[in-house]
Design a protein around this motif. Structure first.
Motif, PDB file in Angstrom:
ATOM      1  N   LYS A  21      66.971  39.238 116.207  1.00  0.00           N
ATOM      2  CA  LYS A  21      65.533  39.061 116.417  1.00  0.00           C
ATOM      3  C   LYS A  21      64.863  38.796 115.071  1.00  0.00           C
ATOM      4  O   LYS A  21      65.087  39.510 114.102  1.00  0.00           O
ATOM      5  CB  LYS A  21      64.948  40.318 117.046  1.00  0.00           C
ATOM      6  CG  LYS A  21      63.466  40.225 117.291  1.00  0.00           C
ATOM      7  CD  LYS A  21      62.892  41.529 117.794  1.00  0.00           C
ATOM      8  CE  LYS A  21      61.391  41.394 117.842  1.00  0.00           C
ATOM      9  NZ  LYS A  21      60.731  42.533 117.271  1.00  0.00           N
ATOM     10  N   ARG A  22      64.058  37.794 115.013  1.00  0.00           N
ATOM     11  CA  ARG A  22      63.385  37.422 113.768  1.00  0.00           C
ATOM     12  C   ARG A  22      61.875  37.605 113.930  1.00  0.00           C
ATOM     13  O   ARG A  22      61.329  37.450 115.018  1.00  0.00           O
ATOM     14  CB  ARG A  22      63.699  35.985 113.418  1.00  0.00           C
ATOM     15  CG  ARG A  22      65.205  35.727 113.383  1.00  0.00           C
ATOM     16  CD  ARG A  22      65.553  34.575 112.517  1.00  0.00           C
ATOM     17  NE  ARG A  22      66.949  34.214 112.603  1.00  0.00           N
ATOM     18  CZ  ARG A  22      67.908  34.760 111.884  1.00  0.00           C
ATOM     19  NH1 ARG A  22      67.634  35.713 111.038  1.00  0.00           N
ATOM     20  NH2 ARG A  22      69.160  34.354 111.999  1.00  0.00           N
ATOM     21  N   ILE A  23      61.231  37.948 112.813  1.00  0.00           N
ATOM     22  CA  ILE A  23      59.774  38.041 112.801  1.00  0.00           C
ATOM     23  C   ILE A  23      59.267  37.194 111.646  1.00  0.00           C
ATOM     24  O   ILE A  23      60.004  36.880 110.710  1.00  0.00           O
ATOM     25  CB  ILE A  23      59.276  39.499 112.671  1.00  0.00           C
ATOM     26  CG1 ILE A  23      59.765  40.136 111.360  1.00  0.00           C
ATOM     27  CG2 ILE A  23      59.701  40.328 113.854  1.00  0.00           C
ATOM     28  CD1 ILE A  23      59.185  41.497 111.087  1.00  0.00           C
ATOM     29  N   SER A  24      58.024  36.848 111.705  1.00  0.00           N
ATOM     30  CA  SER A  24      57.461  36.012 110.651  1.00  0.00           C
ATOM     31  C   SER A  24      57.308  36.820 109.357  1.00  0.00           C
ATOM     32  O   SER A  24      57.231  38.041 109.373  1.00  0.00           O
ATOM     33  CB  SER A  24      56.098  35.462 111.075  1.00  0.00           C
ATOM     34  OG  SER A  24      55.183  36.534 111.201  1.00  0.00           O
ATOM     35  N   VAL A  25      57.287  36.107 108.258  1.00  0.00           N
ATOM     36  CA  VAL A  25      57.155  36.748 106.953  1.00  0.00           C
ATOM     37  C   VAL A  25      55.838  37.509 106.862  1.00  0.00           C
ATOM     38  O   VAL A  25      55.786  38.627 106.339  1.00  0.00           O
ATOM     39  CB  VAL A  25      57.269  35.704 105.822  1.00  0.00           C
ATOM     40  CG1 VAL A  25      56.971  36.329 104.471  1.00  0.00           C
ATOM     41  CG2 VAL A  25      58.648  35.069 105.817  1.00  0.00           C
ATOM     42  N   SER A  26      54.774  36.935 107.391  1.00  0.00           N
ATOM     43  CA  SER A  26      53.470  37.599 107.317  1.00  0.00           C
ATOM     44  C   SER A  26      53.495  38.926 108.081  1.00  0.00           C
ATOM     45  O   SER A  26      52.906  39.908 107.636  1.00  0.00           O
ATOM     46  CB  SER A  26      52.370  36.689 107.843  1.00  0.00           C
ATOM     47  OG  SER A  26      52.638  36.330 109.181  1.00  0.00           O
ATOM     48  N   GLN A  27      54.201  38.976 109.210  1.00  0.00           N
ATOM     49  CA  GLN A  27      54.320  40.234 109.959  1.00  0.00           C
ATOM     50  C   GLN A  27      55.168  41.240 109.181  1.00  0.00           C
ATOM     51  O   GLN A  27      54.850  42.419 109.137  1.00  0.00           O
ATOM     52  CB  GLN A  27      54.927  39.978 111.344  1.00  0.00           C
ATOM     53  CG  GLN A  27      55.095  41.234 112.163  1.00  0.00           C
ATOM     54  CD  GLN A  27      53.777  41.938 112.428  1.00  0.00           C
ATOM     55  OE1 GLN A  27      52.810  41.290 112.792  1.00  0.00           O
ATOM     56  NE2 GLN A  27      53.744  43.239 112.257  1.00  0.00           N
ATOM     57  N   ALA A  28      56.248  40.766 108.559  1.00  0.00           N
ATOM     58  CA  ALA A  28      57.100  41.654 107.774  1.00  0.00           C
ATOM     59  C   ALA A  28      56.319  42.252 106.603  1.00  0.00           C
ATOM     60  O   ALA A  28      56.448  43.448 106.301  1.00  0.00           O
ATOM     61  CB  ALA A  28      58.325  40.906 107.267  1.00  0.00           C
ATOM     62  N   GLU A  30      53.069  42.769 106.447  1.00  0.00           N
ATOM     63  CA  GLU A  30      52.137  43.760 106.985  1.00  0.00           C
ATOM     64  C   GLU A  30      52.853  45.067 107.315  1.00  0.00           C
ATOM     65  O   GLU A  30      52.334  46.154 107.047  1.00  0.00           O
ATOM     66  CB  GLU A  30      51.420  43.219 108.222  1.00  0.00           C
ATOM     67  CG  GLU A  30      50.441  42.112 107.922  1.00  0.00           C
ATOM     68  CD  GLU A  30      49.356  42.540 106.945  1.00  0.00           C
ATOM     69  OE1 GLU A  30      48.828  43.668 107.068  1.00  0.00           O
ATOM     70  OE2 GLU A  30      49.037  41.737 106.052  1.00  0.00           O
TER      71      GLU A  30
END
Length: 67
Positions: A21-28, A30
């Motif tokens: 599962k990947r998340i966006s850099v901006s979410q990481a 935060e």
């Protein structure tokens, strides 16, 4: 190990990596900021130690004793 077996292992590894599962850099970012702010009150580099004796990293004072 044959070339076909090596290629199968590579394909399996790529499938495992693709299923992560990947998340966006901006979410990481935060999430990291939130974690840091939550743990800030426990960080001795930020708040220091209550006393010099409570600091496990203080320099030890060595005294020379003559017997």
């Amino acid at each position: 190990m044959s070339n076909i077996q090596q290629q199968r292992e590579v394909v399996e590894q790529l499938r495992r990596e693709a299923s992560i599962k990947r998340i966006s850099v901006s979410q990481a970012i935060e999430d990291i900021k939130k974690f840091i702010l939550e743990k800030e009150c426990e960080d001795y580099l930020m708040i220091g130690f209550s006393s010099e004796r409570a600091n496990p990293f203080r320099e030890k004072s060595w005294s020379c004793q003559i017997i």
